[in-house]
Enzyme design. Structure first.
Site, PDB file in Angstrom:
ATOM      1  N   LYS A   1      56.400  94.202  68.134  1.00 38.93           N
ATOM      2  CA  LYS A   1      56.237  93.517  66.642  1.00 38.93           C
ATOM      3  C   LYS A   1      57.299  93.562  65.696  1.00 38.93           C
ATOM      4  CE  LYS A   1      51.686  93.639  64.585  1.00 38.93           C
ATOM      5  NZ  LYS A   1      50.603  94.401  64.478  1.00 38.93           N
TER       6      LYS A   1
HETATM    7  O1  G3P Z   1      46.319  92.777  62.179  1.00 33.23           O
HETATM    8  C1  G3P Z   1      47.002  93.300  60.936  1.00 33.23           C
HETATM    9  C2  G3P Z   1      46.098  94.126  60.531  1.00 33.23           C
HETATM   10  O2  G3P Z   1      46.473  95.446  60.855  1.00 33.23           O
HETATM   11  C3  G3P Z   1      46.028  94.512  58.826  1.00 33.23           C
HETATM   12  O3  G3P Z   1      44.807  94.364  58.548  1.00 33.23           O
HETATM   13  O4  G3P Z   1      43.140  94.732  56.955  1.00 33.23           O
HETATM   14  O5  G3P Z   1      45.074  96.002  56.885  1.00 33.23           O
HETATM   15  O6  G3P Z   1      45.002  93.678  56.084  1.00 33.23           O
HETATM   16  P1  G3P Z   1      44.556  94.807  57.077  1.00 33.23           P
END
Ligand code: G3P
Length: 272
Positions: A97
């Protein structure tokens, strides 16, 4: 649409692979931190390395994204290659990534670092998931550089739009895909009216040009967002464990089954 689990927690990974509905895993440094903190309290003496190795084995045959933590192109390339070299032999399913472009202000003379890193890893035959995407043009550039997956972060766009209008909200609250109107104006960021709109615009551009990179809708916070990511044609939705569970919940399903169970004639039960 493929379902990926956005987690580094082994128990969650095992559970969903056993259930047969998990097509891959995405991890990021924050998720790994959460898993490591969980490890500290456990009786099992696992190192982070053995832990990741286990996750890769469970997910054999499906992609697992491991994220770099460096910011400069050279450093991201070195770290990405090292992670791939160390972990890909376990089950042959590692994706690296790389952020779209982590340059903070575009004025540090180090623009396009993410793009350089994607191109270089792509040339080395390493599959890449380009992460932290907030505009369709970042996705387009990442795909051009050779990213296999591009990951628009839907929930974080919604957070930014809500914060911009001073709204009170919880992380998992639904934000309308078609956007919100305030003072007769559609609330937007650079032509993006919601996280799902970001996913949809990206999908539309990719389809228009026959781009092969898959659109991986990320930062999904609730089941309805997953449905909407599917409606706009995302190839993959990555979501935390609680959202996987939420996909299946409806009170009428439970009520219906309670009634069916109650109504079942004794003769039917005796059939098997
Ligand atoms: O897939 C990306 C994720 O881990 C981020 O999610 O909810 O922290 O914005 P969030």
């Amino acid at each position: 649409m493929k379902f990926f689990l956005d987690s580094a927690i082994l128990g969650e990974i095992e559970y969903l692979y056993n259930a047969g509905i998990c097509d891959g895993i995405t991890m990021n440094p924050s998720l790994v931190k959460k898993a490591v903190e969980g490890l500290k309290g456990s009786a099992e003496k696992a190192t982070l390395e053995s832990y990741i190795t286990k996750a890769l084995k469970i997910a054999k045959g499906t992609p697992v994204s491991l994220e770099v933590t460096e910011l400069g192109a050279r450093e991201m390339i070195a770290q990405g290659k090292a992670l791939y070299k160390k972990f890909n032999p376990v089950a042959g399913n590692v994706y690296i990534k790389i952020p779209a472009d982590p340059s903070f202000d575009g004025n540090d003379g180090k623009d396009l670092d993410g793009i350089f890193a994607i191109s270089e890893l792509h040339k080395a035959g390493i599959p890449v998931n380009c992460t932290l995407i907030f505009t369709p043009e970042q996705a387009l550039a990442a795909a051009k550089a050779g990213a296999n997956f591009v990951s628009p972060f839907a929930g974080r766009i919604d957070d930014m739009l809500r914060k911009g209008i001073g709204a009170n909200f919880g992380k998992e609250d639904y934000y309308p895909a078609s956007g919100l109107v305030r003072d007769d104006q559609l609330v937007e960021d650079n032509g993006i009216v919601s996280g799902i709109d970001l996913v949809g615009q990206t999908v539309k551009i990719f389809r228009q040009y026959g781009i092969k990179s898959e659109v991986l809708a990320a930062s999904l916070r609730n089941a309805r967002q997953v449905r909407e990511a599917a409606l706009v044609g995302a190839d993959i939705a990555t979501m935390p464990f609680n959202v996987f569970r939420e996909l299946l919940i409806h009170k009428l399903t439970r009520e219906g089954m309670e009634k069916f169970t109650k109504d079942t004639p004794e003769e039917f039960r005796k059939l098997v």
